[in-house]
Design an enzyme around this catalytic site. Structure first.
Site, PDB file in Angstrom:
ATOM      1  N   ARG A 119       1.204-114.522 -60.188  1.00 45.31           N
ATOM      2  CA  ARG A 119       2.362-114.031 -59.409  1.00 45.31           C
ATOM      3  C   ARG A 119       2.314-114.526 -57.961  1.00 45.31           C
ATOM      4  O   ARG A 119       1.247-114.684 -57.378  1.00 45.31           O
ATOM      5  CB  ARG A 119       2.415-112.497 -59.492  1.00 45.31           C
ATOM      6  N   ASP A 318      12.852-102.441 -62.516  1.00 46.49           N
ATOM      7  CA  ASP A 318      11.826-102.345 -63.569  1.00 46.49           C
ATOM      8  C   ASP A 318      12.403-101.890 -64.910  1.00 46.49           C
ATOM      9  O   ASP A 318      11.693-101.847 -65.907  1.00 46.49           O
ATOM     10  CB  ASP A 318      10.727-101.374 -63.136  1.00 46.49           C
TER      11      ASP A 318
HETATM   12  C1  S3P Z   1       7.506-101.535 -56.316  1.00 49.52           C
HETATM   13  C2  S3P Z   1       8.464-102.473 -56.011  1.00 49.52           C
HETATM   14  C3  S3P Z   1       9.102-103.346 -57.009  1.00 49.52           C
HETATM   15  C4  S3P Z   1       8.824-102.894 -58.432  1.00 49.52           C
HETATM   16  C5  S3P Z   1       7.400-102.464 -58.629  1.00 49.52           C
HETATM   17  C6  S3P Z   1       7.054-101.322 -57.700  1.00 49.52           C
HETATM   18  C7  S3P Z   1       6.943-100.706 -55.245  1.00 49.52           C
HETATM   19  O1  S3P Z   1       8.600-104.656 -56.850  1.00 49.52           O
HETATM   20  O2  S3P Z   1       9.136-103.904 -59.352  1.00 49.52           O
HETATM   21  O3  S3P Z   1       7.154-102.056 -59.957  1.00 49.52           O
HETATM   22  O4  S3P Z   1       6.300 -99.667 -55.540  1.00 49.52           O
HETATM   23  O5  S3P Z   1       7.130-101.059 -54.070  1.00 49.52           O
HETATM   24  P1  S3P Z   1       9.255-105.713 -55.794  1.00 49.52           P
HETATM   25  O6  S3P Z   1       9.023-105.220 -54.435  1.00 49.52           O
HETATM   26  O7  S3P Z   1       8.540-107.006 -56.054  1.00 49.52           O
HETATM   27  O8  S3P Z   1      10.702-105.773 -56.188  1.00 49.52           O
END
Ligand code: S3P
Length: 443
Positions: A119, A318
């Protein structure tokens, strides 16, 4: 694991604590002076890795009864860890802690599993570099393992987050906690705001301004004192999504889900399902620890396809894999717009969902940043992955792909097998017994 057609689902689903709030509780509790008491903490592998990280940075954390008691190191006083910190599968844990220690004058190495190591981490390293952090080592393309070292004194920055990402927003704010002066983060699209709310709850001087076009400007005064507090973690709407969709698509179902977090930055799936014709009652809306929560009751429903606008994607990012499963049972087409971020989650979720749907006989079309699913009401002819010459659904170390396709198997005509159920433990270790308790045929 295989999921088979289930007659009905009924009962109460006690969904575990919200993952985003759990990570932040452990991280901020481990940073603040004094004691933080957390009830309802999600004890999935991802959050347990955050607990280890906080300990490695000088905090103490132990469980007493049903509470986690965290003694923090104090803002500005984190210790240099003795070894690399391993975040396993967790992008949120890794990126939030990168921000947290990015402004400290010592080297730290971050590692993760095969999924996390694919990632992109440049989205965190780029703003940290602007604060003076040096990237010491990384794999090509700014992938883990990564070693960096913060500057002697970090420079507070003004940073416009280039993609809708609560992780990036949070990482910059957390780095700003150890920089003199005001760190400013600007986001064009509102993403989950748990960091802003919880930083304020721990006593940080933080303010948010929202412009007429929705752009949010967040200003944080660095080097202030943070003080431990008590936190009650509400149930995770992103985990609740699986029993909710299962109850909608399995006939004759009636499932209650108490205490679900209803923060509007997290309820895009419920909005979408209601538009699709879902019977979801939202009762007892109330405030708890600065967040709205409610009790949900879901009855089986014949869903209709809809177009999910890109403007909603941050509030349900998600939930697209399980929405795609709901769409497979809806009448007509469901189009999901502007979901390119799905390609850099625990797996390339657009590809993994499309591949899994096709393996189970669902017609779908995948674009660079969109997905279109054609539904089959009643699930006739659907399923079949893992039998005959069709391989099981490939989960790619992604908990949400695993749970989504198990939900699909509960309503499809033929069973659905997934190749690996172990990633479910990262976010929802109780998933299988909870679903079996409602009547789900999972084995
Ligand atoms: C999260 C942000 C999201 C989400 C992840 C949890 C967080 O990711 O997909 O499961 O707790 O800040 P991104 O910030 O990459 O969109």
């Amino acid at each position: 694991m295989t999921a088979s057609r289930t007659k009905s689902l009924s009962g109460t689903a006690a969904v575990p604590g919200d993952k985003s709030i759990s990570h932040r509780s452990v991280l901020l509790g481990g940073l603040a002076s004094g004691t933080t008491r957390i009830t309802g903490l999600l004890e999935g592998e991802d959050v347990l890795n955050s607990i280890k990280a906080s300990r490695a940075l000088g905090a103490q954390a132990l469980k007493e009864g049903d509470q986690w008691i965290v003694q923090g190191a104090g803002n500005g006083l984190l210790l240099e860890p003795g070894a690399a910190i391993d975040f396993g599968n967790s992008g949120t844990g890794c990126r939030l802690y990168m921000g947290l220690v990015g402004s400290y004058d010592f080297p730290v190495t971050f590692e993760g599993d095969a999924s996390l190591s694919k990632r992109p981490m440049g989205r965190i390293i780029d703003p940290l570099k602007l604060m003076g952090t040096q990237l010491v080592d990384s794999r090509e393309g700014c992938r883990l393992p990564i070693t960096f070292r913060g500057p002697r004194v970090a420079a507070p920055i003004e940073y416009r987050v280039p993609m809708p990402s609560a992780q990036v927003k949070s990482a910059v704010l957390l780095a700003g906690l150890n920089a003199p002066g005001i760190t400013t983060v600007i986001e064009a699209v509102m993403t989950r705001d748990h960091s802003e709310k919880m930083l304020a709850g721990f006593g940080a001087a933080i303010e948010v301004e929202t412009a007429a076009d929705g752009t949010r400007t967040i200003r944080l005064q660095g080097q202030g004192r943070l003080t431990g507090c008590d936190i009650q973690v509400p149930s995770d709407p992103s985990s609740a999504a699986f029993p909710i969709v299962a109850a909608l698509i399995v006939p004759d179902s009636d499932v209650s889900l108490p205490n679900i977090l209803m923060n509007p930055t997290r309820t895009g799936l419920i909005t979408t399902l209601l538009e699709m014709g879902a019977d979801i009652e939202i009762a007892n809306e109330r405030e708890s620890g600065g967040e709205m929560i409610a009790d949900l009751r879901v009855h089986s429903s014949q869903l209709k396809g809809v177009t999910v606008p890109g403007s909603r994607s941050a509030s349900m990012i998600d939930e697209y894999p399980v929405l795609a499963v709901a769409a497979a049972f809806a009448e007509g087409e469901t189009v999901m717009e502007d979901v390119g971020e799905l390609r850099v989650k625990e797996s390339d979720r657009l590809a993994a969902v499309a591949e899994g749907l096709r393996a189970n006989g669902v017609v779908c079309e995948e674009g660079k940043d969109w997905l279109k699913v054609t539904g089959t009401p009643g699930g006739k002819g659907l399923g079949g992955a893992g039998s005959g010459s069709v391989p099981p659904v490939a989960t790619h170390l992604d908990h949400r792909i695993a749970m989504s396709f198990l939900v699909m198997g509960l309503a499809a005509e033929k069973p659905v097998m997934i190749d690996d159920a172990s990633p479910i433990a990262t976010s929802f270790p109780e998933f299988v017994p909870l679903m079996q308790g409602l009547g789900a045929a999972l084995e």
